[in-house]
Design an enzyme around this catalytic site. Structure first.
Site, PDB file in Angstrom:
ATOM      1  N   GLU A   1     -10.831  -1.845  -5.462  1.00 61.97           N
ATOM      2  CA  GLU A   1     -11.360  -0.906  -4.482  1.00 61.97           C
ATOM      3  C   GLU A   1     -10.510   0.354  -4.403  1.00 61.97           C
ATOM      4  OE1 GLU A   1     -11.042  -1.778  -0.280  1.00 61.97           O
ATOM      5  OE2 GLU A   1     -13.016  -0.976   0.155  1.00 61.97           O
TER       6      GLU A   1
ATOM      7  N   ARG B   1       0.828  -1.215   0.000  1.00 64.90           N
ATOM      8  CA  ARG B   1       0.000   0.000   0.000  1.00 64.90           C
ATOM      9  C   ARG B   1       0.861   1.263   0.000  1.00 64.90           C
ATOM     10  NH1 ARG B   1      -4.877  -1.212   4.276  1.00 64.90           N
ATOM     11  NH2 ARG B   1      -5.256  -3.382   3.684  1.00 64.90           N
TER      12      ARG B   1
HETATM   13  C1  8ZB Z   1      -9.973  -0.565   6.751  1.00 63.15           C
HETATM   14  C2  8ZB Z   1     -10.214  -2.018   6.934  1.00 63.15           C
HETATM   15  C3  8ZB Z   1      -9.888  -2.522   8.307  1.00 63.15           C
HETATM   16  C4  8ZB Z   1     -10.444  -3.912   8.521  1.00 63.15           C
HETATM   17  C5  8ZB Z   1      -9.419  -5.967   8.373  1.00 63.15           C
HETATM   18  C6  8ZB Z   1      -9.182  -5.444   9.775  1.00 63.15           C
HETATM   19  C7  8ZB Z   1     -10.294  -4.447   9.903  1.00 63.15           C
HETATM   20  C8  8ZB Z   1      -7.111  -5.929   7.356  1.00 63.15           C
HETATM   21  C9  8ZB Z   1      -6.851  -8.017   6.879  1.00 63.15           C
HETATM   22  C10 8ZB Z   1      -8.086  -7.873   7.469  1.00 63.15           C
HETATM   23  C11 8ZB Z   1      -8.494 -10.090   7.295  1.00 63.15           C
HETATM   24  C12 8ZB Z   1      -6.440  -9.322   6.489  1.00 63.15           C
HETATM   25  N1  8ZB Z   1      -8.223  -6.556   7.753  1.00 63.15           N
HETATM   26  N2  8ZB Z   1      -6.246  -6.803   6.831  1.00 63.15           N
HETATM   27  N3  8ZB Z   1      -8.921  -8.893   7.684  1.00 63.15           N
HETATM   28  N4  8ZB Z   1      -7.288 -10.336   6.706  1.00 63.15           N
HETATM   29  N5  8ZB Z   1      -5.242  -9.530   5.922  1.00 63.15           N
HETATM   30  O1  8ZB Z   1      -9.777  -4.817   7.663  1.00 63.15           O
HETATM   31  O2  8ZB Z   1      -9.257  -6.476  10.728  1.00 63.15           O
HETATM   32  O3  8ZB Z   1     -11.511  -5.098  10.200  1.00 63.15           O
END
Ligand code: 8ZB
Length: 485
Positions: free
Chosen positions: A172, A101
């Site tokens: 996205e 990112r």
């Molecule tokens: C802005 C988004 C945040 C959300 C989840 C976080 C939070 C981020 C991963 C993921 C599963 C990943 N999140 N990276 N969930 N696998 N590699 O995005 O927990 O809810």
């Protein structure tokens, strides 16, 4: 830099920039767009995001999608397979790691190596740029549902090139929504310009008959964002994408927690997007919607977390959102295990199927909330257009400079941070401070009145303490942060 205009990037300019983008990391050389068009055309129908979303939209169904990504391809395939079979996910993500990112591909390479050595993922997502086109295709081909790149990248040009050539059918982000909430020092002019490239690339695939979906990131900072603020930005990103040839948009909204406000928000998001796209001559651009289950702080307790997840799925289903992005019972801790991820999906699937044939009755409260959001967005976007003298890109830059567009709790120094949101007595998100939002006097009076009522109920003046109480409330088992006592 030439001053930014919302104009379709001419072919020569786009091609010239492509050379630069694709030569910035070795895997860029794997991109051959003509060949990628053929690859997409030979993919099975169940890999196409646009088809899945269109079908669901017509049937008024709400599809479920998790977030998920790990460092290595075989583990990723395994994880996504599990979320599909065990979690019954309708649509799949590939969540991209933080180094990618930030365009830090050397660090991502190191993360890949260390993950191999340790036998577990040491990255918080899948470094798609490092893995390259062929490995992305291997992931796509191993799965029987469409795959979307989900990330948070201000400059996502190379990531888009690799993942789209790699067979992903949805991407996205946006020049506002992946900058202001994610970065401190990236100028809006730069991120908007870089996202014109991404949208232009999607437009290229569209022009060759390959259906690619684009989804601006609706929730922004995910913290008490008033619907009109996120809607204005979602509509703007939709307009900017449409100019570059994007034909399929999914616009998003982060659940706030008051059911009437959330349903009103999803319903008006469609109406407003259609209205502005049509007004600008983009009648052929399709619009679907996504609701994100609560993006703020979660309870630690897993049973309580399932309560929050269920309420989000309910709002999505009752609002007829085309899809819902689900949370997991591990939200308070960080990246979920695959079992926790599947559990969040199963909870959400159970609710959306139980609510399939139900919707909220038209009520005075719902209509009023919808009117309010529509009028607020019209006030804000009307001013953006004036500031840009008709140009939405120039208008966006000037609107952020002057606080006409303003995202609460954003880290970016290109954001004024003059507005302050808080919940009213029913838990709907209102404005405590308007900053420079161009809202009409009667709308401001409405919000002030709502906040006054909450103050009376709580025996305190509306103020900043309410905001901090609200930010922690859901984690502590409530919606509105009432004073202790
Ligand atoms: C802005 C988004 C945040 C959300 C989840 C976080 C939070 C981020 C991963 C993921 C599963 C990943 N999140 N990276 N969930 N696998 N590699 O995005 O927990 O809810």
């Amino acid at each position: 830099m030439e001053s930014l205009k919302n104009k379709f990037l001419p072919k020569e300019k786009f091609e010239e920039e492509s050379k630069e983008v694709l030569s910035s990391w070795p895997t860029g050389a794997e991109v051959d767009r003509e060949e990628a068009v053929e690859f997409h055309k030979n993919l099975p129908d169940d890999s196409c995001m646009v088809d899945k979303l269109t079908e669901a939209d017509e049937a008024k169904k709400t599809l479920t999608q998790p977030r998920a990504g790990v460092a290595l391809p075989d583990e990723l395939i395994d994880l996504l397979g599990h979320l599909r079979t065990e979690g019954e996910a309708d649509l799949l993500p590939v969540t991209i790691d933080s180094y990618t990112r930030q365009n830090q591909y050397e660090k991502a390479a190191q993360g890949i190596e260390e993950s191999r050595e340790e036998g577990r993922s040491l990255l918080n997502g899948f470094p798609a740029v490092n893995h390259g086109v062929e490995i992305c295709r291997k992931v796509v081909e191993a799965l029987d549902a469409p795959v979307q790149a989900r990330h948070g990248t201000p400059d996502a040009r190379l990531l888009a090139e690799i993942t789209l050539a790699g067979g992903f059918t949805d991407f996205e982000g946006g020049g506002i929504s992946y900058n202001i909430p994610y970065a401190k020092d990236v100028s809006l002019e730069k991120s908007l310009r870089d996202w014109q490239y991404v949208d232009r690339l999607v437009g290229f695939y569209q022009s060759q008959g390959v259906e690619i979906n684009r989804e601006p990131f609706g929730p922004l900072t995910g913290t008490l964002v008033p619907p009109a603020v996120s809607h204005s930005i979602a509509v703007l990103e939709g307009l900017l994408a449409a100019e570059q040839g994007v034909k399929h948009l999914t616009l998003g909204y982060g659940q706030n927690g008051n059911l009437v406000q959330d349903v009103a928000a999803v319903e008006t998001l469609r109406v407003l997007a259609r209205q502005f796209l049509d007004d600008e001559g983009y009648e052929d651009v399709s619009v679907t919607t996504v609701l994100h289950e609560w993006m703020g702080g979660f309870p630690q307790d897993e049973a309580k977390a399932f309560g929050v997840i269920s309420w989000g799925a309910s709002a999505a289903a009752l609002a007829n959102a085309t899809k819902v992005i689900v949370k997991t019972p591990h939200e308070a801790e960080g990246i979920p295990s695959r079992e926790a991820n599947a559990a969040g999906l199963k909870t959400s699937n159970q609710i959306v199927s139980m609510l399939l044939d139900q919707s909220l009755e038209d009520s005075a409260g719902l209509e009023k909330e919808k009117d309010l959001i529509i009028r607020e967005v019209e006030d804000i976007l009307g001013r953006v257009k004036e500031l840009g003298e008709g140009d939405w890109a120039a208008g966006t830059v000037r609107a952020f400079e002057s606080g006409v567009l303003d995202v609460p709790f954003a880290p970016s120094r290109y954001n004024q941070s003059g507005i302050l949101p808080a919940r009213d007595n029913e838990g709907a998100v209102r404005y405590l401070e308007f900053g420079n939002l161009p809202l009409s006097a009667d709308i401001q009076d409405f919000h002030e009145e709502k906040m006054k009522k909450r103050g009376e109920k709580e025996g305190r003046q509306p103020g900043f303490q309410m905001v901090t109480d609200d930010i922690y409330a859901i984690g502590k088992g409530r919606l509105t942060g009432r004073p202790r006592g």
